[in-house]
Every structure is written in structure tokens, then in C-alpha cells.
Design a protein around this motif. Structure first.
Motif, short mmCIF file in Angstrom:
data_model
loop_
_atom_site.label_atom_id
_atom_site.label_comp_id
_atom_site.label_asym_id
_atom_site.label_seq_id
_atom_site.Cartn_x
_atom_site.Cartn_y
_atom_site.Cartn_z
N UNK A 2 45.20 8.15 -18.89
CA UNK A 2 46.39 7.43 -19.33
C UNK A 2 46.99 8.18 -20.51
N UNK A 3 47.93 9.04 -20.21
CA UNK A 3 48.62 9.82 -21.23
C UNK A 3 49.59 8.90 -21.98
N UNK A 48 53.14 8.02 -24.27
CA UNK A 48 54.54 8.27 -23.90
C UNK A 48 54.98 9.72 -24.09
N UNK A 49 54.32 10.46 -24.99
CA UNK A 49 54.65 11.87 -25.20
C UNK A 49 53.96 12.77 -24.19
N UNK A 50 53.13 12.17 -23.32
CA UNK A 50 52.45 12.95 -22.29
C UNK A 50 51.14 13.56 -22.76
N UNK A 51 50.58 13.05 -23.86
CA UNK A 51 49.33 13.60 -24.37
C UNK A 51 48.22 12.54 -24.40
N UNK A 52 47.00 13.04 -24.54
CA UNK A 52 45.83 12.17 -24.63
C UNK A 52 44.90 12.79 -25.68
N UNK A 53 44.34 11.97 -26.58
CA UNK A 53 43.42 12.53 -27.58
C UNK A 53 42.13 13.00 -26.92
N UNK A 85 45.49 16.86 -25.39
CA UNK A 85 45.72 17.55 -24.13
C UNK A 85 46.91 16.90 -23.44
N UNK A 86 47.64 17.68 -22.71
CA UNK A 86 48.61 17.12 -21.77
C UNK A 86 48.02 17.35 -20.37
N UNK A 87 48.73 17.01 -19.34
CA UNK A 87 48.19 17.13 -17.98
C UNK A 87 47.81 18.58 -17.67
N UNK A 88 48.69 19.51 -18.04
CA UNK A 88 48.44 20.92 -17.74
C UNK A 88 47.19 21.43 -18.48
N UNK A 130 36.86 7.77 -21.67
CA UNK A 130 36.45 6.45 -22.16
C UNK A 130 36.82 5.37 -21.15
N UNK A 131 36.43 4.14 -21.45
CA UNK A 131 36.58 3.02 -20.51
C UNK A 131 38.02 2.79 -20.06
N UNK A 132 38.98 2.98 -20.95
CA UNK A 132 40.39 2.76 -20.62
C UNK A 132 41.07 4.03 -20.10
N UNK A 133 40.33 5.11 -20.06
CA UNK A 133 40.84 6.42 -19.66
C UNK A 133 42.04 6.85 -20.50
N UNK A 134 41.99 6.48 -21.81
CA UNK A 134 43.04 6.93 -22.71
C UNK A 134 42.51 7.83 -23.83
#
Length: 141
Positions: free
Chosen positions: A16-17, A19-24, A41-44, A84-88
């Protein structure tokens, strides 16, 4: 089952990225569990990390991907990726070639702690740098 329960119980990677398309992404030493750094990280970057086995992050300040160690040589070889559990939030367990992960020269980016009993004074937890950043990151003018 609610949408939250579905993602919490799913065996599929569905990060779950924000709104800026990133995930810690928290990065730890695979052997010791020591926290080395936190990045994004972003998707790429995530796809490249999975494909290459080398920790690849997204620099929000520079707006580009970077492979950890591409300049310094202190590459992070990914041993395990957790979510993590929420995939964020992601957790990388890595082995670090050369033993340093911080661009300042320390093993970990978390080389200081709040001094006990103080509300603002920091003390160093690492006494020596692994490398001299002035020599490693020489920039030609």
C-alpha cells in the motif's frame, strides 16, 4: 471479511503505497537484527530489489532510484523481504558488503541516541566510522 482483514490475511504481496507512490522501508542487518537505516521505495525500486537482490530505494529529495552502495561500494544484499500486517511498511534483512550503511560513515544511520535524562542532548553509540565519507564520495567540480 473486511478489506483490512483480506490484506492482513492474504498471501499475496499487495504493498500500500502512500499518495506520493512511496512506502517506508526499514533495513536491518540479517545476522544481528540491528536497524541500519530507514528509506523509501516506490514500485520500481521494490520491483528492482526483488529482481536483483540488491537494496534499491527511491530518493524523495532527488526524485530518483538509487542502489544502496552504488557510489560507496557498501552494497546491501537482500536476504529477506518482509511486509507488515497492513502492507504499508517493508522490512529488508540485508548483508552489507563492507559493513557500513550510513552515508556519514557509520555502520548504522542510528549512531546517536537521546542521552538518558535529557530532552534534547544526543550521545554517540558508535565510536568509530567504518569509512571516511570525504574520500568515498569525492565529487569532481
Amino acid at each position: 471479511m473486511s478489506a483490512g482483514s483480506e490484506i492482513e490475511q492474504s498471501s499475496r504481496l499487495e504493498p500500500r503505497f502512500d499518495p506520493a507512490g512511496t512506502i517506508p522501508c526499514i533495513t536491518v542487518d540479517a545476522e544481528t537484527g540491528e536497524v541500519l537505516m530507514v528509506a523509501y521505495m516506490n514500485r520500481e525500486a521494490l520491483d528492482r530489489t526483488i529482481a536483483t537482490g540488491l537494496a534499491t530505494y527511491y530518493s524523495r529529495s532527488r526524485g530518483k532510484l538509487w542502489v544502496k552502495g552504488e557510489e560507496s561500494g557498501f552494497v546491501q544484499q537482500v536476504r529477506e523481504i518482509r511486509v507488515d500486517c497492513d502492507q504499508d511498511c517493508l522490512l529488508l534483512k540485508v548483508s552489507v558488503k563492507g559493513g557500513a550503511s550510513c552515508h556519514v560513515g557509520y555502520r548504522s544511520c542510528f549512531y546517536r541516541r537521546l542521552k538518558p535524562g535529557s530532552a534534547e542532548e544526543l550521545e554517540f553509540t558508535e565510536s568509530q566510522k567504518v569509512f571516511d565519507p570525504e574520500k568515498v564520495y569525492r565529487r569532481s567540480s
